[in-house]
Design a protein around this motif. Structure first.
Motif, PDB file in Angstrom:
ATOM      1  N   SER A  86       9.184  -8.865  -5.677  1.00  0.00           N
ATOM      2  CA  SER A  86       7.806  -9.218  -5.314  1.00  0.00           C
ATOM      3  C   SER A  86       7.360  -8.514  -4.039  1.00  0.00           C
ATOM      4  CB  SER A  86       7.687 -10.731  -5.141  1.00  0.00           C
ATOM      5  OG  SER A  86       8.029 -11.391  -6.344  1.00  0.00           O
ATOM      6  N   ALA A  87       8.157  -8.618  -2.968  1.00  0.00           N
ATOM      7  CA  ALA A  87       7.782  -7.980  -1.703  1.00  0.00           C
ATOM      8  C   ALA A  87       7.746  -6.464  -1.856  1.00  0.00           C
ATOM      9  CB  ALA A  87       8.766  -8.384  -0.603  1.00  0.00           C
ATOM     10  N   TRP A  88       8.689  -5.934  -2.615  1.00  0.00           N
ATOM     11  CA  TRP A  88       8.763  -4.490  -2.838  1.00  0.00           C
ATOM     12  C   TRP A  88       7.490  -3.993  -3.533  1.00  0.00           C
ATOM     13  CZ3 TRP A  88       9.053  -0.997  -6.936  1.00  0.00           C
ATOM     14  CH2 TRP A  88       9.611   0.251  -6.659  1.00  0.00           C
ATOM     15  N   LEU A  89       6.991  -4.765  -4.497  1.00  0.00           N
ATOM     16  CA  LEU A  89       5.762  -4.394  -5.203  1.00  0.00           C
ATOM     17  C   LEU A  89       4.549  -4.500  -4.280  1.00  0.00           C
ATOM     18  CD1 LEU A  89       6.406  -6.183  -8.620  1.00  0.00           C
ATOM     19  CD2 LEU A  89       6.346  -3.713  -8.245  1.00  0.00           C
ATOM     20  N   ARG A  90       4.525  -5.536  -3.437  1.00  0.00           N
ATOM     21  CA  ARG A  90       3.383  -5.694  -2.521  1.00  0.00           C
ATOM     22  C   ARG A  90       3.285  -4.514  -1.560  1.00  0.00           C
ATOM     23  NH1 ARG A  90       5.006 -11.182  -2.483  1.00  0.00           N
ATOM     24  NH2 ARG A  90       6.163 -10.838  -0.546  1.00  0.00           N
ATOM     25  N   GLU A  91       4.416  -4.010  -1.088  1.00  0.00           N
ATOM     26  CA  GLU A  91       4.403  -2.859  -0.188  1.00  0.00           C
ATOM     27  C   GLU A  91       3.754  -1.649  -0.849  1.00  0.00           C
ATOM     28  OE1 GLU A  91       8.369  -2.106   1.005  1.00  0.00           O
ATOM     29  OE2 GLU A  91       8.560  -3.936   2.209  1.00  0.00           O
ATOM     30  N   ARG A  92       3.846  -1.567  -2.158  1.00  0.00           N
ATOM     31  CA  ARG A  92       3.281  -0.438  -2.895  1.00  0.00           C
ATOM     32  C   ARG A  92       1.935  -0.780  -3.528  1.00  0.00           C
ATOM     33  NH1 ARG A  92       8.191  -0.443  -1.974  1.00  0.00           N
ATOM     34  NH2 ARG A  92       9.497   1.431  -1.854  1.00  0.00           N
ATOM     35  N   GLU A  93       1.389  -1.939  -3.144  1.00  0.00           N
ATOM     36  CA  GLU A  93       0.058  -2.377  -3.598  1.00  0.00           C
ATOM     37  C   GLU A  93      -0.017  -2.437  -5.124  1.00  0.00           C
ATOM     38  OE1 GLU A  93      -2.704   0.251  -1.754  1.00  0.00           O
ATOM     39  OE2 GLU A  93      -2.438  -0.604   0.242  1.00  0.00           O
ATOM     40  N   ILE A  94       1.034  -3.006  -5.730  1.00  0.00           N
ATOM     41  CA  ILE A  94       1.091  -3.158  -7.185  1.00  0.00           C
ATOM     42  C   ILE A  94       1.064  -4.648  -7.500  1.00  0.00           C
ATOM     43  CG2 ILE A  94       2.479  -2.758  -9.255  1.00  0.00           C
ATOM     44  CD1 ILE A  94       3.589  -0.258  -7.866  1.00  0.00           C
ATOM     45  N   THR A  95       0.124  -5.072  -8.323  1.00  0.00           N
ATOM     46  CA  THR A  95      -0.079  -6.497  -8.601  1.00  0.00           C
ATOM     47  C   THR A  95       0.584  -6.973  -9.891  1.00  0.00           C
ATOM     48  OG1 THR A  95      -2.184  -5.980  -9.692  1.00  0.00           O
ATOM     49  CG2 THR A  95      -2.261  -6.519  -7.334  1.00  0.00           C
ATOM     50  N   GLU A  96       0.924  -6.070 -10.791  1.00  0.00           N
ATOM     51  CA  GLU A  96       1.558  -6.474 -12.049  1.00  0.00           C
ATOM     52  C   GLU A  96       2.946  -7.060 -11.768  1.00  0.00           C
ATOM     53  OE1 GLU A  96       0.278  -6.620 -14.994  1.00  0.00           O
ATOM     54  OE2 GLU A  96      -1.628  -5.749 -14.359  1.00  0.00           O
ATOM     55  N   PRO A  97       3.364  -8.082 -12.515  1.00  0.00           N
ATOM     56  CA  PRO A  97       4.664  -8.714 -12.248  1.00  0.00           C
ATOM     57  C   PRO A  97       5.833  -7.863 -12.743  1.00  0.00           C
ATOM     58  CG  PRO A  97       3.654  -9.703 -14.175  1.00  0.00           C
ATOM     59  CD  PRO A  97       2.639  -8.743 -13.612  1.00  0.00           C
ATOM     60  N   TRP A  98       6.970  -8.053 -12.072  1.00  0.00           N
ATOM     61  CA  TRP A  98       8.229  -7.451 -12.509  1.00  0.00           C
ATOM     62  C   TRP A  98       9.286  -8.539 -12.333  1.00  0.00           C
ATOM     63  CZ3 TRP A  98      10.036  -1.896 -10.757  1.00  0.00           C
ATOM     64  CH2 TRP A  98      11.088  -1.475 -11.571  1.00  0.00           C
ATOM     65  N   PRO A  99       9.409  -9.451 -13.278  1.00  0.00           N
ATOM     66  CA  PRO A  99      10.179 -10.682 -13.077  1.00  0.00           C
ATOM     67  C   PRO A  99      11.690 -10.531 -13.163  1.00  0.00           C
ATOM     68  CG  PRO A  99       9.284 -10.625 -15.294  1.00  0.00           C
ATOM     69  CD  PRO A  99       8.736  -9.414 -14.599  1.00  0.00           C
ATOM     70  N   VAL A 100      12.210  -9.352 -13.442  1.00  0.00           N
ATOM     71  CA  VAL A 100      13.644  -9.197 -13.651  1.00  0.00           C
ATOM     72  C   VAL A 100      14.394  -9.287 -12.323  1.00  0.00           C
ATOM     73  CG1 VAL A 100      15.456  -7.712 -14.555  1.00  0.00           C
ATOM     74  CG2 VAL A 100      13.220  -7.753 -15.649  1.00  0.00           C
ATOM     75  N   ALA A 101      15.422 -10.130 -12.295  1.00  0.00           N
ATOM     76  CA  ALA A 101      16.320 -10.242 -11.144  1.00  0.00           C
ATOM     77  C   ALA A 101      17.582 -10.948 -11.611  1.00  0.00           C
ATOM     78  CB  ALA A 101      15.655 -11.014 -10.009  1.00  0.00           C
ATOM     79  N   GLY A 102      18.665 -10.754 -10.895  1.00  0.00           N
ATOM     80  CA  GLY A 102      19.913 -11.423 -11.234  1.00  0.00           C
ATOM     81  C   GLY A 102      21.053 -10.460 -11.486  1.00  0.00           C
TER      82      GLY A 102
END
Length: 538
Positions: free
Chosen positions: A236-252
């Motif tokens: 989430s934070a990584w996407l915000r730094e790049r001004e991208i609003t679409e979700p990337w829910p993969v983690a684990g």
């Protein structure tokens, strides 16, 4: 944070901890309720420890959840442990190659007897059965199966494109590298600097991209590790730094990493980091050009998208034709990274996948609630285990790394008190901070000494330093430097000649008005006549 990293543990201690972790995982998997004394006694027998020690190991593993939590913390070598000499290692290796890896398919027990017999014949103490099995397990499974003619095992370990599958998210994650079909340009000069390398990780079940890493450097342990770190943690934070609003829910954490036989996937640090977190590694059989159709097709899809960008090299010389890729290149590495992310989260994840018949994100959302999300229990230790490192000396003004200076108040107590070089971990994607291991063993975070500086990548820092040095060379006044050097040389020559003349007592010796024979006798003044005294009447 004072414990050693997985890569720093003695080989024998690590092997024993892995054996314990496997046994305890299996033990706990089948016992969700209260453990009986009989159950623990059986585990103690398998681990070759006392029942009290078995209880202690179960408690440690439940608290830590990693192989590192089971590493023997006693100083020195474990009781009864001995490091094999080269002669016995050679006997084990020769016996395995000559007698075990054959079509006659002898058993492991027969191999142990053969090794022990050969050692005793040479007047050497025979190694333990576990040691021999450990050397055998180091050999690639498919290589062993091919040499022994075990066709069923060969088939089981052979990845067949379009057949290999997983039933749940993160059961199998495939990772691979490719050289991007595009030239990128420098941030400052906008001149072409080359083609970057792309490392991609993909979940086989949902076909979701779990993570990626883009770099100008060739595939290495670093690019593999950073791709895995990006895959495991929330984005989430990584996407915000790049001004991208679409979700990337993969983690684990993935259960298994499916990789090829590249040296980056075979590095000791990478293997141990995965083992410590309970991640299995499945390597592609040797001599196979491809290992997984899923990741190969994903890479092909991503490269096809890049063919629409300025500076593309296309996928073949026929497609390229007379197109000048370098001259038309326009995107920087950062801009290309953002373009790829936008395509992954805004197009690929949201489009119907040909094999699934559904969008990958829909499949992920459907399954993600079925199993608990497995994350590293110690996020910082997991992160540090995969970051690259350097050794640096602590100076009074901080740590110097890649032309950047870092400081932490915690380092004040160590300045000037140790000559040891300190281990420094860094993230090439964000050079604003580093992690320094103090002589005490603890890692501390150090940031730019100048806190006003913005965060940059390692590639940007190195490129900027190279540009600065080149600019400095252009500003040098060579004529002034040469002229000054000649004037200094002439000055030294003249001074040397004058000094030599004086020491020889030659004509060049300078004269003074002071008589060397006495105190008050001055040349040119008649001291025999008294000087009249004139009284000052005023």
């Amino acid at each position: 944070m004072s414990d050693p990293l997985p890569d720093e543990v003695d080989e024998a201690l690590w092997d024993e901890a892995c054996r314990r972790a496997d046994a305890i995982r299996e033990f706990l998997k089948h016992r969700t309720g209260k453990m009986t004394a009989g159950d623990v006694a059986l585990l103690a027998t398998e681990l070759e420890v006392s029942r009290a020690t078995a209880y202690r190991l179960i408690k440690l593993f439940r608290a830590g959840g990693t192989v590192m939590s089971l590493v023997d913390r006693k100083r020195g070598r474990p009781q009864g442990h001995r490091v094999l000499d080269d002669q016995r290692e050679e006997i084990i290796r020769t016996t395995i190659n000559r007698y075990y890896l054959t079509r006659n398919r002898p058993t492991v027990s027969q191999l142990v007897r053969d090794v022990q017999t050969n050692c005793m014949s040479a007047g050497l103490k025979p190694p333990h059965r576990r040691t021999i099995k450990a050397r055998l397990e180091e050999i690639d499974l498919q290589k062993r199966a091919k040499r022994r003619g075990e066709t069923e095992i060969v088939k089981q370990t052979q990845a067949v494109p379009g057949v290999f599958a997983a039933s749940r998210p993160l059961q199998v994650v495939q990772v691979d590298h490719t050289k991007a079909d595009i030239f990128v340009v420098d941030e400052e000069t906008r001149q072409p600097i080359g083609r970057p390398w792309l490392t991609l990780a993909m979940d086989v079940c949902s076909r979701m991209v779990t993570g990626f890493y883009l770099t100008m450097d060739a595939p290495s342990r670093l690019s593999t590790s950073l791709c895995l770190l990006h895959s495991v943690f929330d984005k989430s934070a990584w996407l915000r730094e790049r001004e991208i609003t679409e979700p990337w829910p993969v983690a684990g954490l993935p259960e298994t990493l499916h990789v090829d036989n590249g040296a980056d996937f075979r590095s000791r640090a990478f293997k141990r980091g995965c083992q410590d977190a309970g991640i299995a590694i499945a390597w592609r059989p040797p001599a196979e050009p491809r290992f997984g159709g899923h990741i190969e097709r994903l890479i092909g899809t991503q490269m096809g998208k890049l063919h629409l960008l300025p500076g593309t090299t296309f996928s073949s010389a026929q497609e390229l034709g007379e197109y000048d890729s370098k001259r038309h290149s326009a995107l920087t590495l950062r801009e290309l990274e953002r373009y790829i992310v936008l395509d992954i989260v805004g197009s690929y994840h949201q489009s119907i996948h040909s094999s699934l018949g559904r969008p990958p994100i829909a499949v992920w959302r459907e399954h993600e609630g079925e199993i608990p999300l497995r994350l590293p229990q110690d996020r910082m230790r997991f992160w540090l285990a995969f970051l690259p490192e350097q050794e640096r000396t602590l100076r009074p003004n901080g740590i110097h790394l890649f032309g950047l200076r870092y400081w932490s108040a915690a380092l004040s107590a160590d300045v000037g008190r140790s000559n040891r070089r300190l281990l420094v971990k860094y993230d090439p994607r964000d050079m604003a901070r580093i992690f320094v291991r103090r002589p005490s063993g603890n890692f501390v975070e150090a940031r730019y000494a100048d806190l006003t500086l913005p965060s940059v990548t390692l590639h940007e820092a190195v490129a900027a330093r190279r540009t600065l040095l080149a600019k400095g060379r252009q500003e040098i006044n060579t004529r002034a430097i040469v002229g000054t050097a000649i004037a200094q040389r002439q000055l030294v020559d003249a001074a040397t000649k004058k000094t030599a003349a004086v020491r020889r007592g030659g004509a060049g010796k300078p004269k003074t008005n002071v008589d060397d024979r006495g105190w008050g006798s001055l040349r040119g003044i008649d001291s025999s006549k008294p000087v009249p005294f004139v009284e000052d009447t005023e």
